[in-house]
Design a protein around this motif. Structure first.
Motif, PDB file in Angstrom:
ATOM      1  N   GLY A  54       0.817  -1.214   0.000  1.00 24.43           N
ATOM      2  CA  GLY A  54       0.000   0.000   0.000  1.00 24.43           C
ATOM      3  C   GLY A  54       0.848   1.260   0.000  1.00 24.43           C
ATOM      4  N   GLU A  55       1.830   1.314   0.884  1.00 22.61           N
ATOM      5  CA  GLU A  55       2.693   2.499   0.967  1.00 22.61           C
ATOM      6  C   GLU A  55       3.408   2.748  -0.361  1.00 22.61           C
ATOM      7  N   LEU A  56       3.930   1.678  -0.942  1.00 21.07           N
ATOM      8  CA  LEU A  56       4.710   1.837  -2.154  1.00 21.07           C
ATOM      9  C   LEU A  56       3.857   2.365  -3.307  1.00 21.07           C
ATOM     10  N   ILE A  57       2.618   1.871  -3.400  1.00 20.68           N
ATOM     11  CA  ILE A  57       1.730   2.363  -4.457  1.00 20.68           C
ATOM     12  C   ILE A  57       1.395   3.834  -4.197  1.00 20.68           C
ATOM     13  N   ALA A  58       1.213   4.176  -2.925  1.00 20.97           N
ATOM     14  CA  ALA A  58       0.974   5.583  -2.572  1.00 20.97           C
ATOM     15  C   ALA A  58       2.154   6.446  -2.996  1.00 20.97           C
ATOM     16  N   ILE A  59       3.382   5.968  -2.735  1.00 22.65           N
ATOM     17  CA  ILE A  59       4.582   6.722  -3.112  1.00 22.65           C
ATOM     18  C   ILE A  59       4.635   6.893  -4.629  1.00 22.65           C
ATOM     19  N   GLU A  60       4.347   5.807  -5.357  1.00 19.31           N
ATOM     20  CA  GLU A  60       4.345   5.882  -6.817  1.00 19.31           C
ATOM     21  C   GLU A  60       3.393   6.970  -7.311  1.00 19.31           C
ATOM     22  N   TRP A  61       2.144   6.986  -6.737  1.00 22.46           N
ATOM     23  CA  TRP A  61       1.161   7.971  -7.159  1.00 22.46           C
ATOM     24  C   TRP A  61       1.587   9.382  -6.762  1.00 22.46           C
ATOM     25  N   PHE A  62       2.216   9.497  -5.603  1.00 15.06           N
ATOM     26  CA  PHE A  62       2.713  10.801  -5.166  1.00 15.06           C
ATOM     27  C   PHE A  62       3.691  11.362  -6.189  1.00 15.06           C
ATOM     28  N   PHE A  63       4.648  10.530  -6.610  1.00 15.84           N
ATOM     29  CA  PHE A  63       5.649  10.991  -7.573  1.00 15.84           C
ATOM     30  C   PHE A  63       5.021  11.225  -8.946  1.00 15.84           C
ATOM     31  N   THR A  64       4.058  10.388  -9.317  1.00 15.00           N
ATOM     32  CA  THR A  64       3.396  10.571 -10.611  1.00 15.00           C
ATOM     33  C   THR A  64       2.712  11.933 -10.659  1.00 15.00           C
ATOM     34  N   ILE A  65       2.009  12.268  -9.582  1.00 14.90           N
ATOM     35  CA  ILE A  65       1.310  13.568  -9.546  1.00 14.90           C
ATOM     36  C   ILE A  65       2.336  14.700  -9.552  1.00 14.90           C
ATOM     37  N   LEU A  66       3.413  14.537  -8.776  1.00 11.48           N
ATOM     38  CA  LEU A  66       4.475  15.539  -8.743  1.00 11.48           C
ATOM     39  C   LEU A  66       5.052  15.766 -10.132  1.00 11.48           C
ATOM     40  N   PHE A  67       5.371  14.667 -10.832  1.00  4.36           N
ATOM     41  CA  PHE A  67       5.972  14.766 -12.161  1.00  4.36           C
ATOM     42  C   PHE A  67       4.971  15.297 -13.180  1.00  4.36           C
ATOM     43  N   SER A  68       3.655  15.017 -12.949  1.00  9.46           N
ATOM     44  CA  SER A  68       2.630  15.546 -13.846  1.00  9.46           C
ATOM     45  C   SER A  68       2.588  17.064 -13.723  1.00  9.46           C
ATOM     46  N   ILE A  69       2.620  17.563 -12.478  1.00 12.52           N
ATOM     47  CA  ILE A  69       2.626  19.017 -12.257  1.00 12.52           C
ATOM     48  C   ILE A  69       3.868  19.621 -12.903  1.00 12.52           C
ATOM     49  N   GLU A  70       5.013  18.963 -12.692  1.00 11.41           N
ATOM     50  CA  GLU A  70       6.263  19.456 -13.262  1.00 11.41           C
ATOM     51  C   GLU A  70       6.164  19.514 -14.777  1.00 11.41           C
ATOM     52  N   TYR A  71       5.553  18.481 -15.380  1.00 14.78           N
ATOM     53  CA  TYR A  71       5.430  18.429 -16.833  1.00 14.78           C
ATOM     54  C   TYR A  71       4.586  19.593 -17.339  1.00 14.78           C
ATOM     55  N   LEU A  72       3.471  19.863 -16.621  1.00 15.18           N
ATOM     56  CA  LEU A  72       2.608  20.976 -17.007  1.00 15.18           C
ATOM     57  C   LEU A  72       3.357  22.305 -16.879  1.00 15.18           C
ATOM     58  N   LEU A  73       4.118  22.471 -15.790  1.00 15.69           N
ATOM     59  CA  LEU A  73       4.881  23.710 -15.591  1.00 15.69           C
ATOM     60  C   LEU A  73       5.921  23.882 -16.695  1.00 15.69           C
ATOM     61  N   ARG A  74       6.559  22.762 -17.105  1.00 13.08           N
ATOM     62  CA  ARG A  74       7.534  22.818 -18.195  1.00 13.08           C
ATOM     63  C   ARG A  74       6.869  23.306 -19.478  1.00 13.08           C
ATOM     64  N   LEU A  75       5.647  22.796 -19.720  1.00 14.81           N
ATOM     65  CA  LEU A  75       4.905  23.200 -20.924  1.00 14.81           C
ATOM     66  C   LEU A  75       4.552  24.682 -20.853  1.00 14.81           C
ATOM     67  N   LEU A  76       4.164  25.140 -19.639  1.00 11.32           N
ATOM     68  CA  LEU A  76       3.722  26.524 -19.452  1.00 11.32           C
ATOM     69  C   LEU A  76       4.876  27.516 -19.573  1.00 11.32           C
TER      70      LEU A  76
END
Lengths: 272, 272, 272, 272
Positions: free
Chosen positions: D58-80
Motif C-alpha cells: 500500500g505504501e509503495l503504491i501511494a509513493i508511486e502515485w505521489f511521484f506521478t502527480i508531482l511529475f505531472s505538475i512538473e510536466y505541465l509547468l515545463r509546458l507553461l
C-alpha cells in the motif's frame, strides 16, 4: 519472337530488370525479390515450430513450394538472360541461387532436408549491391581487407589454440575422469573450447578441486587469449583507416599511397 | 659403412632428410611425419571414447604402439644424425619429441598415462618451419614480440586480478555460505574467476539478494577488466606494425618515418 | 635506550629495516613478510574447507592467531619507527595494515568475521615497491594513467549501461513473469547484467518466445557494448605509448611534450 | 497576475528555475528532481518484490502515485514556462518526461503496466547537462561520434551475424533434433546467438557428438567475430582522439599536425 533482333531486345530488357537496379522495373524487381526471400525463410522457420506446424503445416508447405517454383523460374530466367550462363552458374551468387531451390526438390527424396532452404538468407547479401548502398560496400570491403590482412596471424593463432585445447582436454579427462562428465577426450576438448572461449554452458563442469584449479588457470588464460584476435583485427583496422588518409597521386609517375604530409613523391622525387 | 667417410655421407644424407625440407626426400619425410602425428593423436582420442574402445580397443592400442615405436626410431635417428645430440635433446623440440614417446612406455607401469601422448600435437608446430611458411613465421614472431613486450603489464594485471578474486571469493563465502554452494573460500574463488572471466558455468550461482548484488558488481567490473589485457595487446600490436613501416632516414635532411617502399625522401626529395 | 640519541639511532635502524629494502636486513625482512602474508592467507583459505577444518581446524586457527600477533607487533613497530605515525596510519598501506589484523580481534566478538583476514593479500602489493621492480612500477603507472584518463568516458558508459539494464530488466519482468524465475524487477535486472556481460549462468533464463527474442537482442547489444570499454582503454593505452615517444625538453624554455619529428620548440619557437 | 508583464516575469523565473541550473533555486530544483526520480524508480522496483509488496504494498503504491502527480505538475509547468511548448513536447526529453508519467494512468485501465515507470531512469540523463558536467558531455559526444562513425560497418557486421545465426541454427535443428532441446529453428537460432555471443546459458546445449563439434566451431568463430565490433569501435576512438590533437596549420609554411597547445610551428618556428 520470330526475329533474332526481337530476342536480343527481349533478353536485354530481361537482363536489365533482373540484374540491374537503375530502371524503375529493375528496382521494383529487386525489392520484390527481397520480400520473397524474407517471406520464404520465415515460412521455413515457422514450419519447424511443432505447434504452428500442427495447425498451419499444409499452408506453410504450400508457401514453401510456391517460392521454390518462383525462384526456380527466376533462376532459369537468370540463366537465359545472361550472355555466358555457365559463368553466372559458377559465380558465388549463382551457386547460392541454385542451393536456394535444391533442398525443396531434395526433400521429395530425403524428408527433412527442406530446412536447408534457410540458405536463401544468403541471397539477401545482394541487397547492398542492388540498392546501390555504395558506402556500405566500401565499409564491407574495408572490413574484409582487414580480415584478409589478419589471415596469417589468425591461422597461427587458431593452430596454437587448437593444440592448447587438445592438451588441456586430455589433462582434464585424466583428472576428472568419466564419473564427472568428462567421458572421453573429444568431449573434454569440447569442454576446453567452451571454457576458453568464455561461453561456459555448465553442461560439463569440473567437480574435483584439482580440476577446478586447472579450469581457473584455463579461464585466466582465456582472458589473455581473447585479447589476441581482438588486437590483431584492431591493429589492422587502425592501419586500414590510416591508409585511407593517404590520397594524392604523383603528377609525374602517378604513384599512390603518399603520406598526408608528404611534399615530394616518394617514388620519383617529383614535387607533389 | 666400413669407412668413416661413408658414415659421414650417410649421416649427412639422414640429417638432410630428417631436419631439412629442401630436397624431395626431406619434404616427403616431413609431410609423412605430420600425417603420422595427426593419425596417432586421433587414435589416442578415439581410444578414450568408451563405445569405440569397446569395439576397436585392441586395434587402437596396436596403432598407438606402432606409432610409438616409429617415433622412437625417428628420435634415435635424430640423435644419431646430428653433430651435437645433447644440444638437440635439450632443445624445445628435442624435449617435445621425447615427451611424445615416453607416455606409452610409462603406461606399462602406470596404467592410463598413455593419454599424455596427445602432447604429440605440439610436434606439428614444426609444420610452419618445415614447409618454409616464412610469412607465417614472421607473423608468429610479431605476435610473440607483442606478447613479450606486454609481459610486465600482464604480470601486474594478473597479480591485481588474483588479489581481487581472493577478496571477492572470501566476501561471497561469508555472504552466501555453505548452503548455497559456496562451501569453502577456494571454491568461492573458483566462482569469482568463473564470473570475472565471463565464463559463467552456473554450477555455483549466488542465491541471496546481497550475493546477487555483489555478483552484478563483479560482472560489471569484469567488463572493464577484460578491456585491460585487450588494450595492452592491441597497443603493442599497433606499435609493432608501425615499427615495420618506419625504417630509413634521409641522408640529406635525415628526416625519418618513410614508408618501406619509399625511394626518395618525402621531405626534401633527396634519393634515399 | 637511556639517551635520546640512542633512541634516534634505534628508530632509524628500525625504519630502514621495515620501510626500506636497500640494506641486507631490510631485504630479508621484506621477503620474510611476503612469505608470512602468503602463509596466513593460505591458512585462512584452508580453514574454510569443511573437510580440512574437521581434521586440522585447531592448528589452522593457532596459525592464524600467530600471524595476527606477528602482524600486530609489526604494525606497532611501523607506528613507532616513523616520524609522523598518524600520516602512516592514514595512508593506503597504513589502513590496509590495520585491516589485516582487525578481523581476528573482531572474530572474538562476531564469529566468522575472521575470513576478512584475506584482505592481507593486498599487503603483497608492496612487493613491487619493496623489491625495486621499477619497470613493473612504471608499467603499473602507465596502466593507472590510461585508466584514469578513461575515467569520465567509463562513468558515462557505466551510467548508460545501468539505465539500460534497469529498463531491460523491467521489460523481462513483465514479459516472463514470476512463473519463469523472473520473480521481481531487481532479480530481472540481475539477469540483464548476467546476460549483457555475456556471463550467462543459466540460473535464470527466458522461457517464452518473446522473452527469448528480447534476450537475443540484448545479447547482440552486449556484443557492441563490450566493445566500448575495450575501445576506450585501448585508445588511451595507444595514446600513452605515443606520448612516451616524445622525450625532448626545449633548451630555452624547458617545455616538454614535443613530437619526435619536431625541429622547433612549439612553445617559444627556439630551435630544439 | 493581472498584467501581461507580471506573467512574463513569472514565466521567465519559472523557466530559469526548471530549465537552468545557474541560479541557486535552479540548482536546488535539479538536485531535488534527481532524488525524486531515484526514489520513484526504487519504489517501483521494490513494489515488484513479492515479499516486500505483501508488507508495504500500500505504501509503495501511494509513493508511486505521489511521484506521478508531482511529475505531472512538473510536466505541465515545463509546458507553461517554455515559449514553444510543442517543440519541447516533441523533443527527446519532452517525450521521456511524458512517458515517465503515462504508465501510472495507464495502469488504471491495464493492470501491471505501472512497471513501465522505470523509464523514469532515462530522465537522470539530464544530470550531466544540469550539473554543468561539461567534460562529461564532451566525452559522451566523443563516444557518440565514434559509434556514429562506426554505424555502417556495424550494420554490415550485424547483417552478416544474423545470416550466420539463421544458417547455424537451422543446421543444429537438423543435427540435434527435438529430443535434445532444439525444438524449432527459431529456438535453435536463439541457441546460436547465446553461443556466438559467448553468453552460454546452458538451458539448451548440444548432446550429440556432431552437434558438439559444430558448437565448438561456432565458439571458435565467436572468438574471431567478437574481435570485429571491438576493432571497429577502437579504431574510431583512436581516430577521434587524434583529431582532437591536430588542429592548426602554420600561416608561413602551412605545415599541419600541431598539438592543441602549440604556439609556434614545429617545422619553421613561425608564430601560429
Amino acid at each position: 519472337m520470330k526475329k533474332a533482333e526481337n530476342t536480343a531486345t527481349w533478353r536485354a530488357t530481361l537482363h536489365e530488370v533482373i540484374y540491374e537496379a537503375d530502371t524503375r522495373a529493375g528496382k521494383l524487381f529487386d525489392i520484390a525479390l527481397i520480400f520473397c526471400i524474407l517471406a520464404s525463410v520465415l515460412a521455413v522457420m515457422l514450419e519447424s515450430v511443432a505447434s504452428i506446424r500442427a495447425v498451419h503445416g499444409g499452408e506453410l508447405i504450400a508457401i514453401e513450394w510456391f517460392f521454390t517454383i518462383l525462384f526456380s523460374i527466376e533462376y532459369l530466367l537468370r540463366l537465359l538472360s545472361v550472355n555466358r550462363p555457365l559463368k553466372y552458374a559458377a559465380s558465388f551468387f549463382g551457386v547460392v541461387d541454385l542451393l536456394a531451390i535444391l533442398p525443396s526438390y531434395l526433400s521429395l527424396i530425403v524428408p527433412g532436408t527442406h530446412y536447408f532452404l534457410v540458405i536463401r538468407a544468403l541471397r539477401i547479401l545482394r541487397v547492398f549491391r542492388v540498392l546501390k548502398l555504395v558506402p556500405y560496400l566500401q565499409e564491407s570491403a574495408l572490413l574484409m581487407d582487414a580480415l584478409r590482412a589478419s589471415r596469417r596471424k589468425i591461422t597461427v593463432f587458431l593452430y596454437a589454440v587448437l593444440t592448447l585445447v587438445v592438451i588441456i582436454g586430455s589433462m582434464m579427462y585424466m583428472i576428472e575422469g568419466e564419473q564427472n562428465g568428462f567421458t572421453s577426450i573429444p568431449r573434454a576438448i569440447y569442454w576446453a573450447i567452451v571454457t576458453l572461449t568464455t561461453v561456459g554452458y555448465g553442461d560439463i563442469a569440473p567437480a574435483t578441486p584439482i580440476g577446478q584449479a586447472l579450469a581457473a588457470v584455463v579461464m585466466i588464460m582465456g582472458y589473455g587469449i581473447i585479447a589476441v584476435p581482438t588486437g590483431i583485427v584492431t591493429a589492422e583496422l587502425s592501419q586500414a583507416k590510416m591508409r585511407t588518409v593517404t590520397t594524392q597521386a604523383c603528377p609525374h609517375c602517378s604513384a599512390e599511397g603518399h603520406d598526408a604530409d608528404a611534399l615530394f613523391c616518394k617514388r620519383c622525387g617529383e614535387k607533389l
